[in-house]
Design an enzyme around this catalytic site. Sequence first.
Site, PDB file in Angstrom:
ATOM      1  N   THR A 147      17.022  42.415  15.454  1.00  0.00           N
ATOM      2  CA  THR A 147      15.825  42.011  16.193  1.00  0.00           C
ATOM      3  C   THR A 147      14.615  42.873  15.821  1.00  0.00           C
ATOM      4  O   THR A 147      13.549  42.364  15.480  1.00  0.00           O
ATOM      5  CB  THR A 147      16.070  42.139  17.712  1.00  0.00           C
ATOM      6  OG1 THR A 147      17.243  41.412  18.043  1.00  0.00           O
ATOM      7  CG2 THR A 147      14.899  41.613  18.503  1.00  0.00           C
ATOM      8  N   LEU A 148      14.794  44.191  15.888  1.00  0.00           N
ATOM      9  CA  LEU A 148      13.684  45.085  15.581  1.00  0.00           C
ATOM     10  C   LEU A 148      13.261  44.935  14.125  1.00  0.00           C
ATOM     11  O   LEU A 148      12.081  44.797  13.809  1.00  0.00           O
ATOM     12  CB  LEU A 148      14.113  46.547  15.800  1.00  0.00           C
ATOM     13  CG  LEU A 148      13.705  47.220  17.101  1.00  0.00           C
ATOM     14  CD1 LEU A 148      14.149  46.428  18.299  1.00  0.00           C
ATOM     15  CD2 LEU A 148      14.253  48.635  17.168  1.00  0.00           C
ATOM     16  N   VAL A 226      12.022  54.157  14.820  1.00  0.00           N
ATOM     17  CA  VAL A 226      11.994  53.557  16.162  1.00  0.00           C
ATOM     18  C   VAL A 226      13.413  53.232  16.612  1.00  0.00           C
ATOM     19  O   VAL A 226      13.616  52.487  17.566  1.00  0.00           O
ATOM     20  CB  VAL A 226      11.134  52.266  16.200  1.00  0.00           C
ATOM     21  CG1 VAL A 226       9.652  52.607  16.132  1.00  0.00           C
ATOM     22  CG2 VAL A 226      11.526  51.293  15.095  1.00  0.00           C
ATOM     23  N   ARG A 228      16.939  55.541  16.796  1.00  0.00           N
ATOM     24  CA  ARG A 228      17.388  56.630  17.661  1.00  0.00           C
ATOM     25  C   ARG A 228      17.215  57.926  16.885  1.00  0.00           C
ATOM     26  O   ARG A 228      17.367  57.944  15.663  1.00  0.00           O
ATOM     27  CB  ARG A 228      18.876  56.472  18.028  1.00  0.00           C
ATOM     28  CG  ARG A 228      19.176  55.449  19.113  1.00  0.00           C
ATOM     29  CD  ARG A 228      18.688  55.901  20.499  1.00  0.00           C
ATOM     30  NE  ARG A 228      18.984  54.930  21.542  1.00  0.00           N
ATOM     31  CZ  ARG A 228      18.165  53.935  21.892  1.00  0.00           C
ATOM     32  NH1 ARG A 228      16.999  53.777  21.283  1.00  0.00           N
ATOM     33  NH2 ARG A 228      18.499  53.106  22.861  1.00  0.00           N
ATOM     34  N   ASP A 252       9.237  57.644  17.330  1.00  0.00           N
ATOM     35  CA  ASP A 252       9.270  57.222  18.733  1.00  0.00           C
ATOM     36  C   ASP A 252      10.503  57.785  19.429  1.00  0.00           C
ATOM     37  O   ASP A 252      10.581  57.783  20.658  1.00  0.00           O
ATOM     38  CB  ASP A 252       9.295  55.687  18.791  1.00  0.00           C
ATOM     39  CG  ASP A 252       9.087  55.142  20.200  1.00  0.00           C
ATOM     40  OD1 ASP A 252       8.115  55.575  20.853  1.00  0.00           O
ATOM     41  OD2 ASP A 252       9.889  54.295  20.647  1.00  0.00           O
ATOM     42  N   GLU A 257      15.169  64.172  23.922  1.00  0.00           N
ATOM     43  CA  GLU A 257      14.029  63.530  24.580  1.00  0.00           C
ATOM     44  C   GLU A 257      13.979  63.938  26.047  1.00  0.00           C
ATOM     45  O   GLU A 257      15.033  63.988  26.677  1.00  0.00           O
ATOM     46  CB  GLU A 257      14.133  62.006  24.473  1.00  0.00           C
ATOM     47  CG  GLU A 257      14.050  61.526  23.026  1.00  0.00           C
ATOM     48  CD  GLU A 257      14.214  60.005  22.887  1.00  0.00           C
ATOM     49  OE1 GLU A 257      14.127  59.281  23.899  1.00  0.00           O
ATOM     50  OE2 GLU A 257      14.440  59.559  21.757  1.00  0.00           O
ATOM     51  N   HIS A 276       9.135  57.408  23.101  1.00  0.00           N
ATOM     52  CA  HIS A 276      10.183  56.367  23.184  1.00  0.00           C
ATOM     53  C   HIS A 276       9.620  55.133  23.899  1.00  0.00           C
ATOM     54  O   HIS A 276      10.220  54.617  24.848  1.00  0.00           O
ATOM     55  CB  HIS A 276      11.439  56.891  23.897  1.00  0.00           C
ATOM     56  CG  HIS A 276      12.664  56.049  23.592  1.00  0.00           C
ATOM     57  ND1 HIS A 276      13.918  56.561  23.457  1.00  0.00           N
ATOM     58  CD2 HIS A 276      12.805  54.706  23.378  1.00  0.00           C
ATOM     59  CE1 HIS A 276      14.778  55.595  23.187  1.00  0.00           C
ATOM     60  NE2 HIS A 276      14.125  54.449  23.139  1.00  0.00           N
TER      61      HIS A 276
HETATM   62  P1  NAD Z   1      20.234  44.439  16.741  1.00  0.00           P
HETATM   63  O1  NAD Z   1      21.661  44.506  17.085  1.00  0.00           O
HETATM   64  O2  NAD Z   1      19.496  43.167  16.913  1.00  0.00           O
HETATM   65  O3  NAD Z   1      20.035  44.875  15.208  1.00  0.00           O
HETATM   66  C1  NAD Z   1      20.641  45.994  14.611  1.00  0.00           C
HETATM   67  C2  NAD Z   1      20.918  45.646  13.147  1.00  0.00           C
HETATM   68  O4  NAD Z   1      21.312  46.811  12.417  1.00  0.00           O
HETATM   69  C3  NAD Z   1      22.039  44.623  12.987  1.00  0.00           C
HETATM   70  O5  NAD Z   1      21.592  43.591  12.161  1.00  0.00           O
HETATM   71  C4  NAD Z   1      23.154  45.426  12.318  1.00  0.00           C
HETATM   72  O6  NAD Z   1      23.954  44.632  11.483  1.00  0.00           O
HETATM   73  C5  NAD Z   1      22.353  46.434  11.531  1.00  0.00           C
HETATM   74  N1  NAD Z   1      23.111  47.622  11.097  1.00  0.00           N
HETATM   75  C6  NAD Z   1      24.040  48.335  11.771  1.00  0.00           C
HETATM   76  N2  NAD Z   1      24.471  49.359  11.021  1.00  0.00           N
HETATM   77  C7  NAD Z   1      23.806  49.306   9.855  1.00  0.00           C
HETATM   78  C8  NAD Z   1      23.801  50.094   8.676  1.00  0.00           C
HETATM   79  N3  NAD Z   1      24.606  51.146   8.550  1.00  0.00           N
HETATM   80  N4  NAD Z   1      22.955  49.760   7.682  1.00  0.00           N
HETATM   81  C9  NAD Z   1      22.144  48.689   7.784  1.00  0.00           C
HETATM   82  N5  NAD Z   1      22.108  47.890   8.876  1.00  0.00           N
HETATM   83  C10 NAD Z   1      22.931  48.203   9.885  1.00  0.00           C
HETATM   84  O7  NAD Z   1      19.533  45.587  17.570  1.00  0.00           O
HETATM   85  P2  NAD Z   1      17.958  45.776  17.803  1.00  0.00           P
HETATM   86  O8  NAD Z   1      17.561  45.138  19.072  1.00  0.00           O
HETATM   87  O9  NAD Z   1      17.237  45.430  16.554  1.00  0.00           O
HETATM   88  O10 NAD Z   1      17.893  47.352  18.043  1.00  0.00           O
HETATM   89  C11 NAD Z   1      18.330  48.251  17.038  1.00  0.00           C
HETATM   90  C12 NAD Z   1      18.355  49.655  17.602  1.00  0.00           C
HETATM   91  O11 NAD Z   1      17.015  50.089  17.793  1.00  0.00           O
HETATM   92  C13 NAD Z   1      19.009  49.745  18.968  1.00  0.00           C
HETATM   93  O12 NAD Z   1      20.396  49.963  18.845  1.00  0.00           O
HETATM   94  C14 NAD Z   1      18.294  50.907  19.609  1.00  0.00           C
HETATM   95  O13 NAD Z   1      18.991  52.099  19.349  1.00  0.00           O
HETATM   96  C15 NAD Z   1      16.942  50.943  18.924  1.00  0.00           C
HETATM   97  N6  NAD Z   1      15.847  50.465  19.793  1.00  0.00           N
HETATM   98  C16 NAD Z   1      14.795  51.296  20.052  1.00  0.00           C
HETATM   99  C17 NAD Z   1      13.734  50.870  20.848  1.00  0.00           C
HETATM  100  C18 NAD Z   1      12.555  51.766  21.124  1.00  0.00           C
HETATM  101  O14 NAD Z   1      11.882  51.597  22.132  1.00  0.00           O
HETATM  102  N7  NAD Z   1      12.251  52.706  20.276  1.00  0.00           N
HETATM  103  C19 NAD Z   1      13.763  49.575  21.399  1.00  0.00           C
HETATM  104  C20 NAD Z   1      14.835  48.746  21.104  1.00  0.00           C
HETATM  105  C21 NAD Z   1      15.861  49.196  20.286  1.00  0.00           C
END
Ligand code: NAD
Length: 310
Positions: A147-148, A226, A228, A252, A257, A276
């Site tokens: 998603t991100l 953005v 962890r 972020d 934190e 964050h």
């Molecule tokens: P998501 O599950 O939609 O996407 C994560 C993607 O990373 C997946 O497509 C997965 O296959 C891929 N992935 C996992 N391990 C990998 C690797 N070793 N190499 C390459 N790709 C890999 O999750 P999301 O909603 O996109 O969020 C991702 C992460 O971002 C969350 O787990 C969270 O820790 C962090 N996040 C931070 C904030 C913020 O405010 N800063 C907000 C939302 C999410």
Amino acid sequence: EDGLVLGIHPSVSELFPPSKLREELGDAPVVVEGMDGDADTDGLDGVVTFTYSEAFLDADLQWIHCVLAGVDAFPLDDLERAGIRLTNSSGVHGDAVGDTVLGYLLQFARRLHVYRDNEPERTWRYPDWHETFTLSGETVCVVGLGTLGQGVTSRAQGVGMDVAGVRRTPTPIPSVDDLYTPDALTEAVADARFVVLTVPLSERTRDLVGADELAAMRDDAYLVNVARGGVVDQDALVDALEAGEIAGAALDVFEEEPLPDDSPLWELENVIVTPHAAGATRDYAGRVAALIRENLTRIRDGDSLANQVV
Ligand code: NAD
């Protein structure tokens, strides 16, 4: 049928007023109760929470919904043993984090953070000719294309950037020009002006970016995290920034934190620190409520849950 009883943990208020979630869930098949503390779980079937508490394991819960996308703070094995299903809030942050990341990229390219820094001293300084650039034609490498990641790649493509991405399965994504697999990470980052981290924190991604990856980056490249804090070796990052091995960073998320007062990251002019908050948006509660509603329906129908982690 009277539906489930769902408790809203006090920690939810770190992201949005729990009353907002209650309101959004108003006509769902559920009874919503505010919790007074971690152990206030009597009579609850499920809990909506920002933080994890061990008290959840002893409660008679069947479901925990975390209002964050990253559930790295939750003990997945323990929850599985206790028979408690865990769902996360992936899918809701693409727009907010995508906008934030585009903002970081624009700040670095257009030097907006420097002008802002100059305001308290009333300093009128035109940039040196080589300091500014435009995003169009620059390369961004996005690590993790969920998603991100796709929130970032679609925006980057929209402003004319060349987009590279790192993904475990090399299935094409429309907004990504060049795909790499994680074993080719150093190669993927080598040509990029910006490297953006959008992977979950797991055993495989802990310290994913360390001294080697930073050394592989261009010396005019910027790192954006953005995801962890634990995805980056923060000491190695500080060293690389201080030595000028990379041009700067927008962060972020941090190993600890809030970022401690004595962290050198606060002092570095070429580092943008945000609290964050990359995913913060007034739409947050509504989007999380939509996810919870979806899962309430699935629980009622005996279907598998959306966004289920355990
Ligand atoms: P998501 O599950 O939609 O996407 C994560 C993607 O990373 C997946 O497509 C997965 O296959 C891929 N992935 C996992 N391990 C990998 C690797 N070793 N190499 C390459 N790709 C890999 O999750 P999301 O909603 O996109 O969020 C991702 C992460 O971002 C969350 O787990 C969270 O820790 C962090 N996040 C931070 C904030 C913020 O405010 N800063 C907000 C939302 C999410």
